[in-house]
Design a protein around this motif. Structure first.
Motif, PDB file in Angstrom:
ATOM      1  N   ALA A  15       0.825  -1.209   0.000  1.00 34.19           N
ATOM      2  CA  ALA A  15       0.000   0.000   0.000  1.00 34.19           C
ATOM      3  C   ALA A  15       0.861   1.262   0.000  1.00 34.19           C
ATOM      4  CB  ALA A  15      -0.922  -0.007   1.214  1.00 34.19           C
ATOM      5  N   SER A  16       2.020   1.209   0.653  1.00 36.86           N
ATOM      6  CA  SER A  16       2.890   2.385   0.732  1.00 36.86           C
ATOM      7  C   SER A  16       3.494   2.759  -0.615  1.00 36.86           C
ATOM      8  CB  SER A  16       4.012   2.134   1.744  1.00 36.86           C
ATOM      9  OG  SER A  16       4.786   0.998   1.361  1.00 36.86           O
ATOM     10  N   ASP A  17       3.453   1.840  -1.577  1.00 31.99           N
ATOM     11  CA  ASP A  17       4.019   2.104  -2.907  1.00 31.99           C
ATOM     12  C   ASP A  17       2.967   2.598  -3.910  1.00 31.99           C
ATOM     13  OD1 ASP A  17       6.425   1.271  -1.936  1.00 31.99           O
ATOM     14  OD2 ASP A  17       6.441  -0.661  -2.974  1.00 31.99           O
ATOM     15  N   ILE A  18       1.741   2.802  -3.445  1.00 34.72           N
ATOM     16  CA  ILE A  18       0.661   3.186  -4.355  1.00 34.72           C
ATOM     17  C   ILE A  18       0.255   4.628  -4.091  1.00 34.72           C
ATOM     18  CG2 ILE A  18      -1.692   2.701  -5.104  1.00 34.72           C
ATOM     19  CD1 ILE A  18      -1.288  -0.179  -4.079  1.00 34.72           C
ATOM     20  N   VAL A  19       0.186   5.402  -5.154  1.00 34.69           N
ATOM     21  CA  VAL A  19      -0.289   6.783  -5.077  1.00 34.69           C
ATOM     22  C   VAL A  19      -1.523   6.912  -5.966  1.00 34.69           C
ATOM     23  CG1 VAL A  19       0.231   9.200  -5.534  1.00 34.69           C
ATOM     24  CG2 VAL A  19       2.018   7.681  -4.675  1.00 34.69           C
ATOM     25  N   LEU A 225     -12.506  18.242  -7.894  1.00 31.12           N
ATOM     26  CA  LEU A 225     -13.111  18.286  -9.221  1.00 31.12           C
ATOM     27  C   LEU A 225     -12.462  19.338 -10.120  1.00 31.12           C
ATOM     28  CD1 LEU A 225     -16.898  17.933  -8.311  1.00 31.12           C
ATOM     29  CD2 LEU A 225     -15.431  16.220  -9.398  1.00 31.12           C
ATOM     30  N   ASP A 226     -11.850  20.351  -9.528  1.00 30.92           N
ATOM     31  CA  ASP A 226     -11.258  21.426 -10.320  1.00 30.92           C
ATOM     32  C   ASP A 226      -9.775  21.208 -10.588  1.00 30.92           C
ATOM     33  OD1 ASP A 226     -10.532  21.708  -7.678  1.00 30.92           O
ATOM     34  OD2 ASP A 226     -10.634  23.914  -7.686  1.00 30.92           O
ATOM     35  N   ARG A 227      -9.217  20.025 -10.199  1.00 25.92           N
ATOM     36  CA  ARG A 227      -7.785  19.783 -10.396  1.00 25.92           C
ATOM     37  C   ARG A 227      -7.569  18.748 -11.489  1.00 25.92           C
ATOM     38  NH1 ARG A 227      -3.941  18.983  -5.378  1.00 25.92           N
ATOM     39  NH2 ARG A 227      -2.499  19.416  -7.108  1.00 25.92           N
ATOM     40  N   PRO A 228      -7.043  19.135 -12.652  1.00 26.66           N
ATOM     41  CA  PRO A 228      -6.708  18.159 -13.694  1.00 26.66           C
ATOM     42  C   PRO A 228      -5.747  17.103 -13.156  1.00 26.66           C
ATOM     43  CG  PRO A 228      -6.586  20.396 -14.554  1.00 26.66           C
ATOM     44  CD  PRO A 228      -6.761  20.511 -13.060  1.00 26.66           C
ATOM     45  N   VAL A 229      -5.905  15.887 -13.637  1.00 25.61           N
ATOM     46  CA  VAL A 229      -5.149  14.756 -13.095  1.00 25.61           C
ATOM     47  C   VAL A 229      -3.806  14.578 -13.787  1.00 25.61           C
ATOM     48  CG1 VAL A 229      -5.181  12.246 -12.775  1.00 25.61           C
ATOM     49  CG2 VAL A 229      -7.247  13.592 -12.354  1.00 25.61           C
ATOM     50  N   ALA A 230      -3.718  14.886 -15.074  1.00 23.38           N
ATOM     51  CA  ALA A 230      -2.472  14.638 -15.807  1.00 23.38           C
ATOM     52  C   ALA A 230      -1.244  15.272 -15.139  1.00 23.38           C
ATOM     53  CB  ALA A 230      -2.608  15.104 -17.247  1.00 23.38           C
ATOM     54  N   GLU A 236       4.127  12.487 -10.201  1.00 24.50           N
ATOM     55  CA  GLU A 236       4.431  11.223  -9.531  1.00 24.50           C
ATOM     56  C   GLU A 236       5.390  10.368 -10.360  1.00 24.50           C
ATOM     57  OE1 GLU A 236       3.835  10.382  -6.522  1.00 24.50           O
ATOM     58  OE2 GLU A 236       2.707  12.220  -6.143  1.00 24.50           O
ATOM     59  N   ILE A 237       5.233  10.389 -11.680  1.00 23.45           N
ATOM     60  CA  ILE A 237       6.164   9.636 -12.529  1.00 23.45           C
ATOM     61  C   ILE A 237       7.573  10.211 -12.411  1.00 23.45           C
ATOM     62  CG2 ILE A 237       6.748   9.107 -14.937  1.00 23.45           C
ATOM     63  CD1 ILE A 237       3.707   8.959 -15.467  1.00 23.45           C
ATOM     64  N   GLU A 238       7.671  11.547 -12.382  1.00 26.14           N
ATOM     65  CA  GLU A 238       8.984  12.170 -12.227  1.00 26.14           C
ATOM     66  C   GLU A 238       9.574  11.890 -10.844  1.00 26.14           C
ATOM     67  OE1 GLU A 238       8.451  16.282 -13.203  1.00 26.14           O
ATOM     68  OE2 GLU A 238       8.601  15.893 -15.371  1.00 26.14           O
TER      69      GLU A 238
END
Length: 247
Positions: A15-19, A225-230, A236-238
């Motif tokens: 679980a600690s490795d999941i965002v 709802l007002d925050r784009p996810v990309a 997180e990938i970086e």
């Protein structure tokens, strides 16, 4: 959180490795607006603009290999229901499963009913947005466009069927969508119950809108709802690249 639990349960990911970031594929749809008035859209679709219309969203071949005959039964049930009989009907074939609808509308003899004929886009389709924005309620079997209907704030409905059980109850994600599990889709056991639920949705649209908004906030944009996810996903990938790796 549903998908986080899947990663833990089925893939043994700590679980600690999941965002949890949300679903970036819907970012473009959140940013869209109607491109036409209701009158202009109904004229384009071939519907009576003086009447509300119900939108049927078709599913992929995996869910419904032959959906045309089912949609015909659905449309007939709508026409026989006293509360829905005057509603227009618009059917949108799935962009990857339009072939069964070619050469036939499947709705011959049903007044004020149409099948969308224009070539769709797979994602962020302006015509899909307009269809959802102007319709009174949404029905379908199991398709991601139900989530887009939720983004627009529409009431969404389905019918549990043995015919399409492989693409409905025998999948994990179908159960996430159902209102009884915290989702946005009201499920009926037969067409009679389905029509009753749709009638209630037309009479009280605010209930479906609230249900859809709650689901979208938890399942699509858990950070707001007002925050784009990309951008969240990219960050997180970086961040992964900065983690120290053990040999």
């Amino acid at each position: 959180e549903h998908q986080k639990r899947e990663a833990i349960t089925y893939h043994d990911v700590p679980a600690s490795d999941i965002v949890v970031t949300g679903a970036s594929r819907f970012d473009d749809f959140f940013a869209m607006h109607p491109t036409s008035s209701r009158e202009a859209f109904c004229a384009r679709a071939g519907l009576d603009p003086s009447r509300p219309f119900l939108l049927y969203l078709c599913s992929s071949h995996f869910v419904a290999p032959d959906e045309v005959s089912f949609v015909r039964r659905w449309a007939d049930a709508v026409r026989q229901d006293a509360s829905l009989s005057d509603c227009g009907i618009l059917v949108r074939p799935h962009p990857a499963n339009a072939e069964p609808w070619e050469g036939t509308s499947g709705l011959d003899g049903i007044a004020n009913a149409a099948v969308w004929k224009e070539s769709p886009k797979v994602q962020a389709d302006p015509a899909l947005y307009d269809s959802l924005h102007h319709c009174a309620a949404v029905a379908g079997l199991n398709t991601s466009a139900m989530i887009e209907a939720g983004i627009v704030g529409k009431s969404v409905h389905t019918i549990a069927t043995s015919e399409f059980a492989g693409g409905q109850e025998q999948t994990l994600h179908f159960h996430y969508l159902l209102a009884r599990n915290g989702g946005l889709v009201e499920v009926a056991e037969d067409l009679t119950e389905h029509c009753r639920q749709m009638s209630e949705a037309l009479a009280h649209p605010e209930a479906g809108a609230t249900r859809s908004r709650r689901f979208v906030q938890s399942f699509v944009r858990p950070h707001g709802l007002d925050r784009p996810v990309a951008p969240l996903m990219a960050d997180e990938i970086e961040r992964v690249a900065t983690l120290a790796k053990r040999p």
